[in-house]
Design a protein around this motif. Structure first.
Motif, mmCIF file in Angstrom:
data_model
loop_
_atom_site.group_PDB
_atom_site.id
_atom_site.type_symbol
_atom_site.label_atom_id
_atom_site.label_comp_id
_atom_site.label_asym_id
_atom_site.label_seq_id
_atom_site.Cartn_x
_atom_site.Cartn_y
_atom_site.Cartn_z
ATOM 1 N N SER A 66 59.014 -25.586 -33.390
ATOM 2 C CA SER A 66 59.725 -26.138 -32.235
ATOM 3 C C SER A 66 58.902 -27.235 -31.546
ATOM 4 O O SER A 66 59.462 -28.126 -30.923
ATOM 5 N N LEU A 67 57.582 -27.171 -31.652
ATOM 6 C CA LEU A 67 56.745 -28.216 -31.036
ATOM 7 C C LEU A 67 56.445 -29.350 -32.010
ATOM 8 O O LEU A 67 55.761 -30.302 -31.666
ATOM 9 N N GLY B 29 68.052 -29.915 -33.642
ATOM 10 C CA GLY B 29 67.298 -30.528 -32.549
ATOM 11 C C GLY B 29 67.481 -29.764 -31.244
ATOM 12 O O GLY B 29 66.519 -29.489 -30.530
ATOM 13 N N LYS B 30 68.747 -29.388 -30.952
ATOM 14 C CA LYS B 30 69.025 -28.651 -29.717
ATOM 15 C C LYS B 30 68.376 -27.267 -29.753
ATOM 16 O O LYS B 30 67.813 -26.795 -28.764
ATOM 17 N N PHE B 31 68.466 -26.637 -30.911
ATOM 18 C CA PHE B 31 67.887 -25.302 -31.076
ATOM 19 C C PHE B 31 66.363 -25.364 -30.909
ATOM 20 O O PHE B 31 65.757 -24.508 -30.272
ATOM 21 N N LYS B 32 65.790 -26.430 -31.449
ATOM 22 C CA LYS B 32 64.336 -26.617 -31.355
ATOM 23 C C LYS B 32 63.901 -26.756 -29.907
ATOM 24 O O LYS B 32 62.941 -26.124 -29.458
ATOM 25 N N LEU B 33 64.632 -27.597 -29.172
ATOM 26 C CA LEU B 33 64.281 -27.803 -27.769
ATOM 27 C C LEU B 33 64.448 -26.514 -26.970
ATOM 28 O O LEU B 33 63.691 -26.235 -26.045
ATOM 29 N N GLY B 158 66.041 -33.335 -24.677
ATOM 30 C CA GLY B 158 66.498 -32.128 -24.005
ATOM 31 C C GLY B 158 66.810 -32.474 -22.559
ATOM 32 O O GLY B 158 66.780 -33.645 -22.176
ATOM 33 N N GLN B 159 67.099 -31.465 -21.745
ATOM 34 C CA GLN B 159 67.425 -31.734 -20.351
ATOM 35 C C GLN B 159 66.219 -32.279 -19.598
ATOM 36 O O GLN B 159 66.337 -33.218 -18.820
ATOM 37 N N THR B 160 65.056 -31.651 -19.832
ATOM 38 C CA THR B 160 63.876 -32.037 -19.050
ATOM 39 C C THR B 160 62.726 -32.541 -19.916
ATOM 40 O O THR B 160 61.704 -32.950 -19.385
#
Lengths: 183, 268
Positions: A66-67, B29-33, B158-160
């Motif tokens: 994830s990072l 990508g969304k899942f990762k974030l 992502g959002q932030t």
């Protein structure tokens, strides 16, 4: 089942992945970032059950990916395979010997990036590979070897500090009691 | 041997991992974030610690030194103000001339400052995370730079937080122009050197191009992602390729990618 060792391993994996992303000192000095997850996997597979191995592979792999620009889940399978191989033959290993820990850590540290690269290339991704990758691979293997005995020491201390200590039998023996009375 | 229940558990995990790998790019990508959001408390903690350290350092600086710095900054601000007013006149003239010729009007860069919160833990990618996201107006492919030059582009938002892919990563190729002679090439990753050396390859230069060491390189504006004129670096050496049909140059980046703490994101 006692979940404390598993929770401790997951907590250390969480911190380790964060530190790998946040602290760039080793990357700056050595040209490669050392990965703590293979060393943790060696510890988990030598001292804990299958649940710990699976949870560490899944959570650690997902956190790491994830990072990173890695596709999510690509680090899970190599970690799991490493853990299962050690778990399968752990009765034959001298798990308390520092030499065995170093060798297993080196092997895990070397196998983890190779497995991940194998998957990445099969997924059609083109990671940054060149002659310098060989140096990075050596650093990762050496890092795995150096960190594994440290993992054992750290968890032994954590276990001593947090887990219930086994009850030791008292020195009192009824058959050796000196009975005093009137002669 | 493993028990049957254990085997089923392992099989489920393997299938789950493979299913994750097969997720479409945007969903992944969304899942990762979302997963990396678990690290937000630690990122917040390190950010606060960084600020506290900064405040403590400021508290230790003598008053005389602070006054000297304020005076220096005031002088610089006055100089910048003067340059800015000259710049505004040039911009107005440029816009008027472009309108006369019928060329599209140039727009000023809108920049937002972001803090680097983490770097890629894998050794085969060059990326970092910054503390700005969709909430701050960021979108995919926004250029990321510093005062020294180009850093990369936004890969996931992502959002932030956002993920930035840096120069030197195989996923980022940039069309670049040699400033002195207008030769256009494409920047590639240079994998034989560590990132901290800051070298990158400029490929697809024509065989008869007059490219020489010391010349500066900037973005060409081709491709639609990066606007023209963002500095990239200077040419270190040049060599011929493909029996002299093309040339390849090594470019020393003007930004030290290994020591980034803050970057600026160009908002559309």
């Amino acid at each position: 089942m006692n979940w404390l060792p598993t929770l401790l391993i997951l907590a250390v994996a969480y911190l380790a992945v964060f530190l790998e992303g946040w602290c760039g000192l080793l990357r700056y000095c050595l040209g490669a970032q050392i990965d703590l997850l293979p060393a943790l996997m060696v510890y988990a597979s030598l001292t804990n059950g299958l649940a710990s191995i699976v949870l560490l592979a899944f959570c650690g792999g997902l956190w790491f990916d994830s990072l990173s620009l890695n596709p999510l889940g690509v680090s899970v399978l190599p970690l799991l395979v490493t853990g299962l191989l050690i778990y399968h033959s752990r009765e034959l290993l001298l798990r308390r010997s520092v030499f065995a820990q170093v060798v297993l850590g080196m092997m895990a540290g070397a196998a983890q990036p190779l497995g991940t690269l194998f998957l990445l290339l099969n997924l059609g991704r083109l990671p940054l590979l060149g002659w310098f990758s060989l140096w990075q691979w050596i650093v990762l293997a050496a890092g795995g070897g150096a960190l594994t005995p440290l993992c054992f020491q750290l968890f032994d201390r954590l276990h001593d500090a947090l887990a219930y200590q086994p009850v030791t039998p008292p020195a009192f023996r009824a058959d050796r009691e000196i009975k005093r009375g009137r002669l | 041997m493993l028990k049957k229940s254990h085997l089923i558990f392992l099989l489920v995990l393997v299938v789950l991992a493979l299913a994750l790998l097969k997720l479409p790019g945007e969903t992944m990508g969304k899942f990762k974030l979302a997963v990396s959001g678990l690290f937000l408390p630690l990122f917040g903690l390190t950010g606060s610690a960084h600020e506290l350290l900064g405040e403590a350092r400021e508290g230790l600086t003598p008053k005389r030194e602070l006054q000297r710095q304020i005076d220096q900054l005031q002088r610089q601000a006055q100089e910048q103000q003067l340059l800015l007013s000259q710049d505004a006149a040039v911009w107005a003239e440029n816009a008027r001339l472009r309108a006369l010729v019928g060329w599209p009007r140039q727009t000023r860069w809108k920049l937002k400052l972001a803090r680097v919160i983490s770097r890629d833990p894998a050794n085969w990618w060059r990326s970092l995370e910054i503390d700005l996201g969709a909430r701050d107006g960021l979108r995919t492919n926004c250029p990321v730079l510093t005062a020294a030059g180009l850093v990369g582009r936004v890969q996931g938002v992502g959002q932030t937080r956002s993920q930035v892919v840096m120069l030197g990563d195989p996923n980022l190729r940039v069309s670049a122009v040699v400033t002195n002679n207008g030769e256009v090439g494409v920047l590639f990753a240079n994998s034989s050197m560590p990132q901290e050396d800051g070298m990158i390859d400029l490929d697809y230069l024509s065989g008869n191009s007059l490219v020489a060491p010391g010349q500066s390189v900037e973005t060409s504006g081709d491709g639609g992602v990066f606007p023209r004129g963002i500095p990239i670096g200077r040419i270190v050496d040049v060599r011929s390729k493909d029996y002299g049909l093309s040339k390849e140059a090594r470019v020393k980046l003007s930004v030290n990618l290994g020591a980034l703490e803050e970057v600026m994101v160009m908002i559309p």
